[in-house]
Each structure stands twice: as C-alpha cells, then as structure tokens.
Enzyme design. Structure first.
Site, short mmCIF file in Angstrom:
data_model
loop_
_atom_site.label_atom_id
_atom_site.label_comp_id
_atom_site.label_asym_id
_atom_site.label_seq_id
_atom_site.Cartn_x
_atom_site.Cartn_y
_atom_site.Cartn_z
N GLN A 77 54.93 32.76 36.97
CA GLN A 77 54.84 32.99 35.54
C GLN A 77 56.22 33.27 34.96
O GLN A 77 57.00 34.02 35.54
CB GLN A 77 53.91 34.17 35.27
CG GLN A 77 53.66 34.45 33.81
CD GLN A 77 52.65 35.56 33.61
OE1 GLN A 77 51.79 35.77 34.45
NE2 GLN A 77 52.76 36.27 32.51
N SER A 157 55.77 35.27 43.11
CA SER A 157 54.62 35.85 42.40
C SER A 157 53.46 34.85 42.38
O SER A 157 52.92 34.49 43.42
CB SER A 157 55.04 36.29 41.00
OG SER A 157 54.01 37.02 40.37
N LEU A 158 53.07 34.37 41.20
CA LEU A 158 52.01 33.36 41.11
C LEU A 158 52.29 32.17 42.02
O LEU A 158 51.36 31.59 42.62
CB LEU A 158 51.92 32.87 39.66
CG LEU A 158 51.17 31.55 39.44
CD1 LEU A 158 49.69 31.74 39.60
CD2 LEU A 158 51.53 30.93 38.11
N ARG A 182 42.62 35.90 38.52
CA ARG A 182 43.81 36.75 38.58
C ARG A 182 44.47 36.88 37.21
O ARG A 182 44.78 37.97 36.75
CB ARG A 182 44.81 36.16 39.59
CG ARG A 182 46.12 36.93 39.74
CD ARG A 182 47.03 36.16 40.71
NE ARG A 182 48.23 36.90 41.08
CZ ARG A 182 49.42 36.76 40.50
NH1 ARG A 182 49.55 35.95 39.47
NH2 ARG A 182 50.47 37.45 40.94
N HIS A 268 53.56 43.61 38.57
CA HIS A 268 54.04 44.09 39.86
C HIS A 268 54.34 45.58 39.85
O HIS A 268 55.34 46.04 40.42
CB HIS A 268 55.22 43.25 40.35
CG HIS A 268 54.87 41.81 40.55
ND1 HIS A 268 54.05 41.39 41.58
CD2 HIS A 268 55.16 40.70 39.82
CE1 HIS A 268 53.88 40.08 41.48
NE2 HIS A 268 54.53 39.65 40.43
N GLN A 318 50.25 42.35 46.31
CA GLN A 318 51.26 41.74 45.46
C GLN A 318 51.09 42.13 43.99
O GLN A 318 52.07 42.25 43.26
CB GLN A 318 51.20 40.22 45.61
CG GLN A 318 52.36 39.48 44.98
CD GLN A 318 51.93 38.15 44.40
OE1 GLN A 318 51.10 38.09 43.50
NE2 GLN A 318 52.49 37.08 44.94
#
Length: 382
Positions: A77, A157-158, A182, A268, A318
C-alpha cells in the site's frame, strides 16, 4: 530486516547486522511536509550521495558465470496510483482481473482504471487494487516463461501476500479473498482511531526513532511506534496524529529530516489490533501449500521455506509489527549471492530504489508495464 542462505533440505536461519548509514539528505524541502510514500522515496532517490558505500565482496563466493534467475519483490500500500491498470487492460493477463473480481465480489477493474486518488487512499481499496495488479503482472511473467520458478520472493507489507502467491503458498483467488478482509478490517480500525505516519531520514534514524518513540510512550503516554525499517537512514513512524507530530518535532531537533505520509491509518502498530480477529477468520478459511522457494517475512527479516501453515501467524503479527524491510533486503542479498537478481513486480519502482540504497553492489530491476516486463524477460530469462 538479514539471513543466512537456506538449504532446501533444512531450515532457513537469519543473522542480523547493522549497516552504515548515509549522510542527512539535503534538498528534501521543508523539515516537515506531507508526501505520498512514492513521492517521498522518489525525492530521496534523486538526491546525490545518499547511497551507502558498497560492502566488500569475497570473489571466492561469486557464482559461476551464467544467466541469473529471478527473485521477486512486491510493493504494498502506497504504491497505488489512479489508472495504474490501463497499460495492462489489452493484455491476455488482464483476464485475471475478472477472475479475482468474482472471487472477492468487487469490481476490481473499476479500482484499477477509474478510481481517483482519494478513493485509492482508503486501505481496503488500495490493498485490493495493488494486489490485483501484481497478480496480473505475475500471470504475464509466468506466461512469458511457462513453468518458471523463482529463486526467492518477498513483499513489503501487503506485498507479502503477492510473494506468497508467487511462491505457491496461496492461490491468487485465496490471496484476494484474504486481502479484501484485511483491507476492510484495517479501514475499520483506522476509522476507530485515526492515525498518521511520517518518515525520518538521516544518520542514526532507526536508533533515534526507537529512542524517541519509547521516551514519548513512557513520559507522555503517547501512542507512537517505529512502523517500517525501510533502508539505511530511512524509517517510518506511526501512531496517533498528535503523537506522530510530537515525534517529528523531536526528530527534527535531533537533526533528522521528517516527511508526513499521506496515509489514512497508524499501520503496523498496536492500533491495528482490532483488525486481527477479522483477518484471522479470513486466514483460517484458506489452505496453505508448500512453498517452492523461500519467502522472506516482514516480521523477522528471515527466509522461510518450510511449514507454510505458519504464515497465518506471521500475517497476524505483521498487522501490529514493524516491517523489517532493510533486513529483508539483506537477507535476500545473502540468499542470492549474485546468482539471481531481484525484480520489483508492481506499480512504480519504490522497492527497486530501496534495494539500490541498501544493496548497491547487486542490481535490481522493476517491471510496471508490459513493455518493461517484455524487456526484462527477453534479457534475463532463457
């Protein structure tokens, strides 16, 4: 974010080490301003002298000459932009969009072609659009070299979900179902407690950010944490808007440059904990399969090849843990040792730029359009 080379017959381990860091970049503009993640990194990469010196190499460790394989890295993202699907609309791989739309019950073509910047800033839309485009690109890459497997994969991340698809742990359909949940869960968490993020740039950025965030939490009950360790001298902090603003002020006093990121949540960090139950339920509904190459995890910067079921727990961690991307890059570099070259598959070239700053002696490429992908496969794949 480092690891020793894993053997296919054993467990992948990691050894952490601390890199040297570049001088404070000048030319970033005001000490504090608001930038998109892509705009921030583009500006940093344009500055002269911001890459660390290349570490010494042991010639005896170099692989024999030959055409290198590929290691794939996927952005997350923040890489999204309006109209990013347009270059792929007339390719055979675009069929992926319809299939994934049916899997998650959303019009993904609309997100890729017609959504504006404000709409794409929402976590649910940004994540679905970015993952879908990465699946289109992955299919195009596989069609250009049928049966091709990869040396290793990682995602920021994503992007870790795209990496798990590339490694065979998840199917594209299961990944998009999980990411739909998510993104929606993270959007709900961000609506419940508004958040902000800011980048800190300069020598000792990681240590300074850790010290300042801990001090603010201890003395002012502030909700702020280090969220991304991206590259030498560049970290991102995340938390409530007031806490991030206070942290940025102290970081500037300590000699660091700061730039607020145009995001809609405190990603996060523990403020994303309300998203965990919904994500856990989504992960429980999809099977995991053995990986055919190592995947480097955000939460520990280690390469993982076995026990695919453990990715569910890593995915949950995560959500509320920092992305250890600098260490992840060093793990990939140690794993590949010149035998494979990292390729960023996704919109933009953010990760290729971070790789250049972190591992300057190993080239990286990016492929965001059909033309770039064709040039890449023609040059690098047998």
């Amino acid at each position: 974010m480092p690891s020793e080379t894993p053997h296919r017959s054993g467990r992948a381990d990691a050894v952490a080490w601390t890199p040297s860091e570049p001088p404070v970049p000048s030319g970033l503009g005001a000490p504090s301003e608001t930038l998109s993640p892509v705009a921030l990194l583009t500006r940093i990469l344009a500055l002269p002298g911001t890459s660390p010196a290349a570490p010494r190499r042991d010639p005896a460790a170099d692989p024999p000459p030959g055409r290198p394989a590929l290691a794939l890295v996927f952005p997350g993202q923040g890489a999204q932009r309006p109209g990013m699907g347009a270059p792929w609309r007339d390719t055979a791989a675009w069929q992926t969009v319809q299939r994934l739309s049916e899997s998650c019950g959303q019009d993904l073509a609309d997100l890729l072609l017609d959504a504006d910047a404000d709409r794409l800033r929402r976590p649910d839309n940004a994540q679905l659009a970015t993952l879908t485009l990465e699946m289109v690109m992955l299919r195009a890459l596989r069609e250009s070299a049928p049966g091709r497997r990869f040396a290793a994969c990682a995602g920021h991340s994503l992007g870790e979900y795209a990496a798990l698809v590339a490694a065979g742990v998840l199917t594209p359909e299961d990944a998009v179902r999980v990411v739909a949940e998510r993104g929606a869960a993270m959007a709900e968490a961000a609506d419940r407690v508004p958040g902000a993020m800011a980048a800190l740039i300069g020598p000792g950025a990681a240590a300074t950010a850790e010290r300042l965030t801990a001090d603010l939490r201890a003395t002012a009950a502030a909700q702020v944490w280090v969220a991304n360790y991206n590259a030498p001298g560049q970290v991102v902090v995340s938390g409530t808007p007031a806490a991030v603003a206070a942290l940025a002020e102290r970081a500037a006093e300590a000699g660091l440059r700061t730039a607020e990121l145009a995001v809609a949540g405190a990603f996060h960090t523990p403020l994303m904990a309300p998203a965990r139950p919904r994500l856990a339920a989504a992960l429980a509904r999809v099977p995991t399969r053995p990986a055919h190459c190592p995947v480097v995890a955000n939460v520990d910067g280690r390469a993982h090849l076995h026990h695919p079921e453990r990715w569910r727990a890593r995915a949950l961690r995560q959500l509320t843990s920092p992305v250890r991307w600098e260490g992840s890059q060093r793990t990939l570099a140690r794993l590949l040792r010149g035998r494979a070259h990292p390729v960023e598959l996704g919109p933009g070239r953010v990760l290729a730029g971070l790789w250049t700053r972190t591992v300057p002696d190993q080239p990286a490429r990016s492929a965001a359009t059909p033309e770039q992908l064709h040039a890449l496969t023609a040059a690098r794949l047998p």
